[in-house]
Design an enzyme around this catalytic site. Structure first.
Site, short mmCIF file in Angstrom:
data_model
loop_
_atom_site.label_atom_id
_atom_site.label_comp_id
_atom_site.label_asym_id
_atom_site.label_seq_id
_atom_site.Cartn_x
_atom_site.Cartn_y
_atom_site.Cartn_z
N HIS A 161 35.36 -101.70 -90.70
CA HIS A 161 35.20 -102.97 -91.43
C HIS A 161 34.24 -103.89 -90.67
CE1 HIS A 161 36.33 -106.72 -93.34
NE2 HIS A 161 37.42 -106.26 -93.91
N GLU A 175 31.24 -102.36 -94.98
CA GLU A 175 32.30 -101.54 -94.40
C GLU A 175 32.06 -100.09 -94.80
OE1 GLU A 175 35.93 -103.58 -95.69
OE2 GLU A 175 34.72 -105.37 -95.93
O1 LIG Z 1 41.98 -110.61 -94.43
P1 LIG Z 1 41.83 -109.14 -94.11
O2 LIG Z 1 43.10 -108.37 -94.31
O3 LIG Z 1 41.20 -108.93 -92.75
O4 LIG Z 1 40.80 -108.58 -95.16
C1 LIG Z 1 39.53 -109.12 -95.32
C2 LIG Z 1 38.83 -108.47 -96.51
O5 LIG Z 1 38.68 -107.10 -96.24
C3 LIG Z 1 38.00 -106.33 -97.24
O6 LIG Z 1 36.68 -106.53 -97.22
C4 LIG Z 1 38.55 -106.50 -98.62
O7 LIG Z 1 37.73 -105.91 -99.59
C5 LIG Z 1 38.76 -107.96 -98.92
O8 LIG Z 1 39.46 -108.06 -100.15
C6 LIG Z 1 39.56 -108.62 -97.81
O9 LIG Z 1 39.78 -109.95 -98.12
#
Ligand SMILES: O=P(O)(O)OC[C@H]1O[C@H](O)[C@H](O)[C@@H](O)[C@@H]1O
Length: 299
Positions: free
Chosen positions: A168, A271
């Protein structure tokens, strides 16, 4: 190439290492085998270390390169084969089970002109909480002219295990409103902000609002073109045919306690993933490696 220089540092509650090799500087935390930042001398960082990130034991870090595994995002949005791997009535944590636990540092050693850093997460007896499978994980980081990250899952059990996953990565950009992503033209993506509809990308991707998309059948190379910083960040993936592109924009960023209200302007997540139809079914004894190499060129 200069001798590797490794310094153990503590960021609040977390054990980290600052590693310098050639022109590169990398900061990595033991918790989550989490790369926190990566910079090449003379350039702005490539991987974004959010100034308001929180470094607490057991809390996932909103910066760098979180490892999402053995599921990506909301488990309920994953294919049934991934959901079926979890046996628990408790709510499932988003992005899986390994981003806020300590990994073992396997070693930091020179390999020819490059430097290799390895983290291991041997599967505990009985598996991870609510996930009773025997899959060992290894995160390898290699520094040369680029940053190479690879995540290997090795099924040591006797049943097939299906996972979704992502590296990510938060990339540092001059201002997300002035950059674009190349390599997506003509691809299908799932627009998670509009009822998970499937849409076709036309041209390069520019950013004008909150973005949370899952691109399907992605090519091995994507790039972020950043004219103000006169650079192109190139991402070369392996073992992946899907990518998630995310920026929280104004309102969502303001709701995060661990990001400045304007932090969204300076980051863009691309990601490298195995999600949706690209999830990985690991037969007993099988391994899979998800990888991304990150480098930059002057525009
Ligand atoms: O807040 P987190 O659990 O770190 O996730 C952060 C982000 O990750 C990804 O990119 C998902 O597609 C998003 O929907 C999410 O908000």
């Amino acid at each position: 190439m200069s001798t590797p220089n490794v310094e153990a540092v503590k960021l609040d509650e977390l054990n980290c290492w600052r590693i310098r090799h050639g022109q590169a500087e990398l900061l990595v935390a033991q918790q989550g085998a989490h790369i926190l930042s990566y910079q090449v001398a003379g350039q702005p960082p490539l991987i974004w270390l959010n100034d308001e990130a929180v470094f607490k034991a057991g809390k996932s870090i909103r910066a760098g390169v979180p490892v999402c595994w053995p599921w990506f995002g909301n488990l309920a949005r994953n294919p049934q084969s991934v959901q079926a791997m979890r046996i628990s009535s408790e709510p499932a944590a988003p992005h899986g089970l390994v981003r806020a636990i300590d990994w073992e540092l396997g070693g930091i050693e020179a390999e020819g002109e490059s430097l290799k850093i390895e983290f291991l997460l041997p599967c505990p007896e009985g598996g991870l909480p609510g996930w009773p499978h025997k899959v060992d994980l290894k995160l390898s980081i290699r520094l040369d002219e680029q940053l190479h990250i690879s995540l290997t899952s090795h099924n040591q059990g006797t049943d097939t295990v299906t996972i979704s996953q992502a590296l990510h990565s938060y990339f540092a950009v001059s201002d997300v409103r002035n950059v674009h992503v190349e390599g997506l033209d003509g691809l299908s993506y799932i627009e998670t902000l509009d009822d998970w509809k499937t849409v076709t990308q036309s041209g390069d991707l520019h950013f004008t609002g909150e973005t949370d998309r899952i691109y399907l059948d992605t090519p091995t190379q994507l790039s972020i073109v950043d004219p103000s910083w006169e650079r192109r960040i190139e991402l070369t993936s392996s073992g992946s045919r899907s990518a998630v592109i995310w920026n929280p924009w104004t309102e969502r960023a303001a709701a995060f306690s661990d990001m400045a209200d304007d932090g969204w302007q300076r980051m863009l997540c691309i990601e490298t993933a195995n999600v949706m139809g690209d999830v990985v079914a690991l037969a007993p004894g099988a391994s899979h490696t998800l990888g991304v190499s990150i480098g930059s060129k002057v525009l």
